[in-house]
Motif scaffolding. Structure first.
Motif, PDB file in Angstrom:
ATOM      1  N   TRP A 134       0.815  -1.225   0.000  1.00  0.00           N
ATOM      2  CA  TRP A 134       0.000   0.000   0.000  1.00  0.00           C
ATOM      3  C   TRP A 134       0.844   1.267   0.000  1.00  0.00           C
ATOM      4  O   TRP A 134       0.375   2.337  -0.419  1.00  0.00           O
ATOM      5  CB  TRP A 134      -0.995  -0.023   1.155  1.00  0.00           C
ATOM      6  CG  TRP A 134      -2.188  -0.872   0.849  1.00  0.00           C
ATOM      7  CD1 TRP A 134      -2.405  -2.171   1.233  1.00  0.00           C
ATOM      8  CD2 TRP A 134      -3.331  -0.489   0.077  1.00  0.00           C
ATOM      9  NE1 TRP A 134      -3.599  -2.621   0.736  1.00  0.00           N
ATOM     10  CE2 TRP A 134      -4.198  -1.616   0.028  1.00  0.00           C
ATOM     11  CE3 TRP A 134      -3.701   0.679  -0.582  1.00  0.00           C
ATOM     12  CZ2 TRP A 134      -5.423  -1.595  -0.649  1.00  0.00           C
ATOM     13  CZ3 TRP A 134      -4.915   0.711  -1.263  1.00  0.00           C
ATOM     14  CH2 TRP A 134      -5.756  -0.416  -1.296  1.00  0.00           C
ATOM     15  N   ASN A 135       2.094   1.163   0.431  1.00  0.00           N
ATOM     16  CA  ASN A 135       2.991   2.317   0.357  1.00  0.00           C
ATOM     17  C   ASN A 135       3.191   2.777  -1.087  1.00  0.00           C
ATOM     18  O   ASN A 135       3.422   3.968  -1.340  1.00  0.00           O
ATOM     19  CB  ASN A 135       4.359   1.982   0.972  1.00  0.00           C
ATOM     20  CG  ASN A 135       4.383   2.178   2.474  1.00  0.00           C
ATOM     21  OD1 ASN A 135       3.526   2.856   3.042  1.00  0.00           O
ATOM     22  ND2 ASN A 135       5.364   1.587   3.134  1.00  0.00           N
ATOM     23  N   PHE A 136       3.101   1.849  -2.028  1.00  0.00           N
ATOM     24  CA  PHE A 136       3.318   2.187  -3.431  1.00  0.00           C
ATOM     25  C   PHE A 136       2.225   3.098  -3.996  1.00  0.00           C
ATOM     26  O   PHE A 136       2.435   3.775  -4.999  1.00  0.00           O
ATOM     27  CB  PHE A 136       3.414   0.915  -4.285  1.00  0.00           C
ATOM     28  CG  PHE A 136       4.730   0.207  -4.191  1.00  0.00           C
ATOM     29  CD1 PHE A 136       5.847   0.692  -4.854  1.00  0.00           C
ATOM     30  CD2 PHE A 136       4.852  -0.940  -3.432  1.00  0.00           C
ATOM     31  CE1 PHE A 136       7.065   0.039  -4.772  1.00  0.00           C
ATOM     32  CE2 PHE A 136       6.077  -1.613  -3.339  1.00  0.00           C
ATOM     33  CZ  PHE A 136       7.190  -1.116  -4.009  1.00  0.00           C
ATOM     34  N   ALA A 159       3.194  -1.273 -11.757  1.00  0.00           N
ATOM     35  CA  ALA A 159       3.230  -2.713 -11.489  1.00  0.00           C
ATOM     36  C   ALA A 159       4.618  -3.279 -11.779  1.00  0.00           C
ATOM     37  O   ALA A 159       5.103  -4.174 -11.075  1.00  0.00           O
ATOM     38  CB  ALA A 159       2.178  -3.436 -12.308  1.00  0.00           C
ATOM     39  N   THR A 160       5.263  -2.769 -12.810  1.00  0.00           N
ATOM     40  CA  THR A 160       6.621  -3.205 -13.135  1.00  0.00           C
ATOM     41  C   THR A 160       7.596  -2.810 -12.035  1.00  0.00           C
ATOM     42  O   THR A 160       8.458  -3.601 -11.629  1.00  0.00           O
ATOM     43  CB  THR A 160       7.072  -2.595 -14.477  1.00  0.00           C
ATOM     44  OG1 THR A 160       6.192  -3.034 -15.517  1.00  0.00           O
ATOM     45  CG2 THR A 160       8.494  -3.013 -14.824  1.00  0.00           C
ATOM     46  N   THR A 161       7.436  -1.598 -11.505  1.00  0.00           N
ATOM     47  CA  THR A 161       8.274  -1.137 -10.397  1.00  0.00           C
ATOM     48  C   THR A 161       8.078  -2.013  -9.163  1.00  0.00           C
ATOM     49  O   THR A 161       9.046  -2.426  -8.502  1.00  0.00           O
ATOM     50  CB  THR A 161       7.941   0.328 -10.042  1.00  0.00           C
ATOM     51  OG1 THR A 161       8.242   1.158 -11.155  1.00  0.00           O
ATOM     52  CG2 THR A 161       8.725   0.795  -8.828  1.00  0.00           C
ATOM     53  N   GLY A 175       5.741 -11.428 -11.557  1.00  0.00           N
ATOM     54  CA  GLY A 175       6.026 -10.570 -12.693  1.00  0.00           C
ATOM     55  C   GLY A 175       5.021  -9.433 -12.774  1.00  0.00           C
ATOM     56  O   GLY A 175       4.017  -9.417 -12.046  1.00  0.00           O
ATOM     57  N   PRO A 176       5.239  -8.465 -13.657  1.00  0.00           N
ATOM     58  CA  PRO A 176       4.368  -7.296 -13.754  1.00  0.00           C
ATOM     59  C   PRO A 176       2.897  -7.614 -14.023  1.00  0.00           C
ATOM     60  O   PRO A 176       2.017  -6.926 -13.495  1.00  0.00           O
ATOM     61  CB  PRO A 176       4.982  -6.505 -14.917  1.00  0.00           C
ATOM     62  CG  PRO A 176       6.418  -6.904 -14.926  1.00  0.00           C
ATOM     63  CD  PRO A 176       6.422  -8.348 -14.538  1.00  0.00           C
ATOM     64  N   VAL A 177       2.618  -8.645 -14.805  1.00  0.00           N
ATOM     65  CA  VAL A 177       1.222  -8.990 -15.106  1.00  0.00           C
ATOM     66  C   VAL A 177       0.534  -9.564 -13.872  1.00  0.00           C
ATOM     67  O   VAL A 177      -0.594  -9.190 -13.541  1.00  0.00           O
ATOM     68  CB  VAL A 177       1.136  -9.982 -16.287  1.00  0.00           C
ATOM     69  CG1 VAL A 177      -0.310 -10.435 -16.508  1.00  0.00           C
ATOM     70  CG2 VAL A 177       1.676  -9.334 -17.570  1.00  0.00           C
ATOM     71  N   CYS A 186      -6.930  -6.810  -4.912  1.00  0.00           N
ATOM     72  CA  CYS A 186      -6.910  -6.358  -3.513  1.00  0.00           C
ATOM     73  C   CYS A 186      -7.304  -4.896  -3.378  1.00  0.00           C
ATOM     74  O   CYS A 186      -7.217  -4.324  -2.289  1.00  0.00           O
ATOM     75  CB  CYS A 186      -5.551  -6.615  -2.871  1.00  0.00           C
ATOM     76  SG  CYS A 186      -4.245  -5.488  -3.382  1.00  0.00           S
ATOM     77  N   GLY A 187      -7.740  -4.282  -4.476  1.00  0.00           N
ATOM     78  CA  GLY A 187      -8.278  -2.931  -4.390  1.00  0.00           C
ATOM     79  C   GLY A 187      -7.269  -1.808  -4.413  1.00  0.00           C
ATOM     80  O   GLY A 187      -7.628  -0.651  -4.226  1.00  0.00           O
ATOM     81  N   MET A 188      -6.000  -2.108  -4.651  1.00  0.00           N
ATOM     82  CA  MET A 188      -5.029  -1.034  -4.827  1.00  0.00           C
ATOM     83  C   MET A 188      -5.364  -0.241  -6.088  1.00  0.00           C
ATOM     84  O   MET A 188      -5.042   0.941  -6.193  1.00  0.00           O
ATOM     85  CB  MET A 188      -3.613  -1.609  -4.928  1.00  0.00           C
ATOM     86  CG  MET A 188      -3.078  -2.190  -3.636  1.00  0.00           C
ATOM     87  SD  MET A 188      -1.464  -2.997  -3.873  1.00  0.00           S
ATOM     88  CE  MET A 188      -0.443  -1.607  -4.347  1.00  0.00           C
ATOM     89  N   VAL A 189      -5.997  -0.923  -7.018  1.00  0.00           N
ATOM     90  CA  VAL A 189      -6.461  -0.312  -8.257  1.00  0.00           C
ATOM     91  C   VAL A 189      -7.936  -0.648  -8.432  1.00  0.00           C
ATOM     92  O   VAL A 189      -8.336  -1.798  -8.230  1.00  0.00           O
ATOM     93  CB  VAL A 189      -5.667  -0.831  -9.478  1.00  0.00           C
ATOM     94  CG1 VAL A 189      -6.263  -0.311 -10.768  1.00  0.00           C
ATOM     95  CG2 VAL A 189      -4.207  -0.435  -9.377  1.00  0.00           C
ATOM     96  N   ASN A 190      -8.730   0.335  -8.790  1.00  0.00           N
ATOM     97  CA  ASN A 190     -10.144   0.102  -9.107  1.00  0.00           C
ATOM     98  C   ASN A 190     -10.310   0.256 -10.617  1.00  0.00           C
ATOM     99  O   ASN A 190     -10.272   1.365 -11.144  1.00  0.00           O
ATOM    100  CB  ASN A 190     -11.032   1.100  -8.360  1.00  0.00           C
ATOM    101  CG  ASN A 190     -12.511   0.847  -8.570  1.00  0.00           C
ATOM    102  OD1 ASN A 190     -12.948   0.467  -9.650  1.00  0.00           O
ATOM    103  ND2 ASN A 190     -13.305   1.069  -7.530  1.00  0.00           N
TER     104      ASN A 190
END
Length: 199
Positions: A134-136, A159-161, A175-177, A186-190
């Motif tokens: 979540w820090n990201f 996501a790659t980072t 991996g990034p995907v 997990c809701g970091m992205v909607n």
């Protein structure tokens, strides 16, 4: 006669509730439930996040429907994804590879065990998997404007980072995907479509 602001909001919500994301327009009740109640909803508990990461890496190369319909079997096989117990599961790998109820992929199974060990190490260092992830996003979900689910990228620079960071501290099969799918789950992205009731 014009509608009041409250009436307009009610009308809008009633109409939004008729729409799910296009990928969830299915008769499959588990897919509908996952979309309605979980996908895109923020989760902060390490055990729940570990389960989602494990399911997402199992998802790699397969349909999400396949993984979702095996979730109960995965939970039984992996001690409800208690990462403390999973970290000690190396002696059980042979049994897992003979368990027809799960996806029997040696590399993926080993990755789940490896990731459990890394999460334990994070706790030993006074941190957590949740805090790391979540820090990201500064502890706030990224809400994207999505008109059509087909427009969602398979991964993003963020996501790659994150993938590079996870691999640098020992995570496996991240991996990034896989990471971007996990961020969605997990809701970091909607990434719900704009006309979806769950947006």
């Amino acid at each position: 006669m014009s509608l009041s602001l409250t009436q307009k909001r009610t009308f809008k919500m009633e109409n939004k509730q008729k729409h799910r994301c296009s990928w969830a327009n299915t008769d499959d009740k588990l897919m509908q439930q996952y979309h309605d109640e979980q996908w895109g909803k923020p989760i902060y508990d390490d055990q729940e996040m570990f389960e989602l990461l494990s399911l997402e890496l199992m998802h790699s190369g397969l349909s999400w429907k396949t993984v979702l319909h095996k979730q109960t079997n995965f939970e039984k096989a992996f001690h409800n994804f208690d990462y403390h117990q999973v970290a000690q599961m190396e002696p059980e790998i042979a049994d897992l590879l003979n368990n027809a109820g799960i996806i029997r992929n040696n590399r993926k199974i080993n990755a789940i065990i490896t990731n459990a060990k890394v999460i334990e190490k994070l706790h030993e260092q006074g941190s957590s998997f949740s805090e790391l992830m979540w820090n990201f996003v500064a502890h706030k979900p990224i809400i994207n404007s999505i008109n059509n689910h087909n427009d969602i990228p398979s991964t993003t620079p963020l996501a790659t980072t994150i993938s590079k960071k996870l691999k640098s501290i020992g995570f496996s099969f991240t991996g990034p995907v896989v990471v971007y799918s996990f961020m969605q789950s997990c809701g970091m992205v909607n990434d719900h479509e704009n006309n979806c009731f769950a947006k």
